[in-house]
Design an enzyme around this catalytic site. Structure first.
Site, PDB file in Angstrom:
ATOM      1  N   LYS A   1       0.837  -1.208   0.000  1.00 16.65           N
ATOM      2  CA  LYS A   1       0.000   0.000   0.000  1.00 16.65           C
ATOM      3  C   LYS A   1       0.868   1.252   0.000  1.00 16.65           C
ATOM      4  O   LYS A   1       2.056   1.194   0.343  1.00 16.65           O
ATOM      5  CB  LYS A   1      -0.903  -0.004   1.235  1.00 16.65           C
ATOM      6  CG  LYS A   1      -0.135   0.046   2.562  1.00 16.65           C
ATOM      7  CD  LYS A   1      -1.057  -0.150   3.753  1.00 16.65           C
ATOM      8  CE  LYS A   1      -0.273  -0.120   5.066  1.00 16.65           C
ATOM      9  NZ  LYS A   1      -1.141  -0.436   6.216  1.00 16.65           N
TER      10      LYS A   1
ATOM     11  N   TYR B   1      15.851  30.721   6.551  1.00 19.71           N
ATOM     12  CA  TYR B   1      14.749  31.604   6.951  1.00 19.71           C
ATOM     13  C   TYR B   1      14.756  31.904   8.453  1.00 19.71           C
ATOM     14  O   TYR B   1      14.869  30.992   9.274  1.00 19.71           O
ATOM     15  CB  TYR B   1      13.419  30.948   6.609  1.00 19.71           C
ATOM     16  CG  TYR B   1      13.178  30.775   5.126  1.00 19.71           C
ATOM     17  CD1 TYR B   1      13.377  31.826   4.232  1.00 19.71           C
ATOM     18  CD2 TYR B   1      12.744  29.557   4.630  1.00 19.71           C
ATOM     19  CE1 TYR B   1      13.140  31.650   2.866  1.00 19.71           C
ATOM     20  CE2 TYR B   1      12.501  29.374   3.266  1.00 19.71           C
ATOM     21  CZ  TYR B   1      12.700  30.432   2.401  1.00 19.71           C
ATOM     22  OH  TYR B   1      12.466  30.260   1.069  1.00 19.71           O
TER      23      TYR B   1
HETATM   24  C1  LIG Z   1      -0.534  -1.641   6.784  1.00 24.52           C
HETATM   25  C2  LIG Z   1      -1.259  -2.873   7.121  1.00 24.52           C
HETATM   26  C3  LIG Z   1      -0.565  -4.080   7.339  1.00 24.52           C
HETATM   27  C4  LIG Z   1       0.935  -4.154   7.383  1.00 24.52           C
HETATM   28  O1  LIG Z   1       1.348  -3.838   8.683  1.00 24.52           O
HETATM   29  P1  LIG Z   1       2.902  -3.714   9.034  1.00 24.52           P
HETATM   30  O2  LIG Z   1       2.937  -3.433  10.466  1.00 24.52           O
HETATM   31  O3  LIG Z   1       3.398  -2.583   8.189  1.00 24.52           O
HETATM   32  O4  LIG Z   1       3.505  -5.008   8.650  1.00 24.52           O
HETATM   33  C5  LIG Z   1      -1.307  -5.227   7.549  1.00 24.52           C
HETATM   34  N1  LIG Z   1      -2.652  -5.187   7.565  1.00 24.52           N
HETATM   35  C6  LIG Z   1      -3.355  -4.055   7.387  1.00 24.52           C
HETATM   36  C7  LIG Z   1      -4.832  -4.077   7.429  1.00 24.52           C
HETATM   37  C8  LIG Z   1      -2.678  -2.856   7.175  1.00 24.52           C
HETATM   38  O5  LIG Z   1      -3.373  -1.720   7.007  1.00 24.52           O
END
Ligand SMILES: *Cc1c(COP(=O)(O)O)cnc(C)c1O
Length: 378
Positions: A48, A270
């Site tokens: 993702k 800045y």
């Molecule tokens: C992001 C996510 C994961 C992965 O989790 P990690 O801690 O990054 O391994 C697994 N399941 C869901 C539903 C997620 O949103």
């Protein structure tokens, strides 16, 4: 309409500019293999958010090559991007607009409520046995998922739609609330609730092929032999919450563009938040908060240049920041490493996260679209 889009890669004409995020795909493969050795379950590679900024398609390919059997994404559009790139592994997406379901029938979708299920069941699918769904049970995170007291109705309704050929329940799943900690108490409680949920689903007549609960850290801490998949996100990229020997996959580098002497008493950047206490050499690094360098990290942050750590001085701007090179004869064009695996003395993404009061996940995801990703194998 879905806009399936990848990040700008090196721009037309082959120009990559002064900064780049170098992603070592062999580290991704090694990390997948580390999980496959350690856990009994199959790996769902969670790619993702453009694989936490690493680039969804190359990372997904590397993860599948190393034995991941599923891909997981948050947004439906991310799943379509993977399909468009030719990835054939099953993909689970857990956030989608029900109005766009007809575009997703080649994707496994998460379903938490009877209303969602009805919507899915009414949508035509490429599969003869209807849409492929994973029923999600809320076991304690209290985000998505079926409330436990609605689970029996959800599973019975799903069994009804299965009998009609409108859906196939391929999975039952949940998500841990304390998945990032080594404390397995809450995770164990959630596992028990999921087991109860699976039992009830069986009683309703469902035979899901995959049950899954754990994320990266949960995969290591939770003894859940009766689940089939672990959903590995952070671990793929080498975020090593439990110290199991994962390798960071990304290195963020830039190049000094300008070097100059300033005198004691002169301010930098800045607002002149930094005022030199002595005459010193300062170097300009052309990457800023628009590229994901957290502005709040100033006064703690440093980068590696010429084999030494140079502190970031003055405010981090949108496109650039300044480092104190002291009396080193730094020259324009000199490579600068913002973060890497730390093996050459450079900071890590974890260091930047500490400096910015966040987690490395946010550092990686924040690397902006102006920074080209380059892929290498070691
Ligand atoms: C992001 C996510 C994961 C992965 O989790 P990690 O801690 O990054 O391994 C697994 N399941 C869901 C539903 C997620 O949103």
């Amino acid at each position: 309409m879905y806009l399936v889009q990848s990040r700008p890669r090196p721009v037309p004409g082959g120009i990559t500019g002064l900064s780049e995020a170098v992603v070592d795909l062999s580290a991704v493969r090694d990390n997948v293999r580390t999980f496959r050795r350690r856990v009994a379950q199959d790996v769902m590679a969670v790619v993702k958010a453009d694989a936490f900024g690493h680039g969804a398609v190359p990372v997904a390919r590397a993860a599948v090559e190393a034995g991941a059997t599923w891909l997981g994404v948050a947004h439906a559009a991310e799943a379509l991007q993977l399909r468009a790139a030719g990835l054939r592994a099953p993909i689970l997406a857990w956030l989608y607009d029900p109005a766009e379901l007809m575009l997703l029938s080649d994707i496994d979708v998460s379903v938490s409520t009877v209303a969602e299920l009805q919507r899915v069941a009414r949508t035509p699918s490429v599969h003869s046995a209807g849409f492929w769904v994973h029923l999600k049970l809320d076991t304690g995170l209290h985000r998505a998922g079926s409330a436990p007291d609605q689970w029996i109705e959800l599973t019975r309704t799903a069994a009804h739609y299965e009998a009609l050929g409108a859906v196939t329940v391929r999975g039952i799943w949940s998500h841990l609330s304390h998945g990032d900690s080594a404390d397995a108490m809450q995770s164990t409680r959630q596992l028990q609730l999921l087991r109860t949920g699976v039992g009830l689903a069986h009683r309703a007549g469902l035979r899901p092929s995959v049950v899954h609960l754990a994320n990266s850290a949960g995969a290591v801490t939770l003894d859940a032999q009766d689940t089939d998949l672990v959903r590995i996100g952070a671990g793929l990229y080498g975020i090593d919450e439990l110290g199991i020997g994962l390798r960071p996959a990304m290195r963020l580098v830039s190049k000094v563009t300008q070097v100059r002497r300033i005198r004691a008493g002169e301010g930098v950047s800045y607002g002149h938040d930094f005022v030199a206490e002595r005459d010193t050499t300062v170097a300009l690094v052309p990457i800023g908060y628009a590229d994901g360098v957290p502005r709040v990290a100033v006064r703690r942050a440093s980068v590696l240049c010429r084999g030494v750590r140079m502190p970031v001085i003055g405010r981090i701007a949108m496109d650039q920041f300044v480092v104190d090179a002291r009396d080193l004869a730094v020259e324009p064009g000199e490579p600068v490493t913002l973060f890497g695996d730390g093996s050459a003395g450079e900071p890590t993404a974890q260091d930047w996260a500490d400096w910015a009061g966040t987690i490395p996940h946010e550092i990686y995801c924040g690397i902006g679209s102006r920074v080209p990703r380059r892929y290498e194998e070691k």
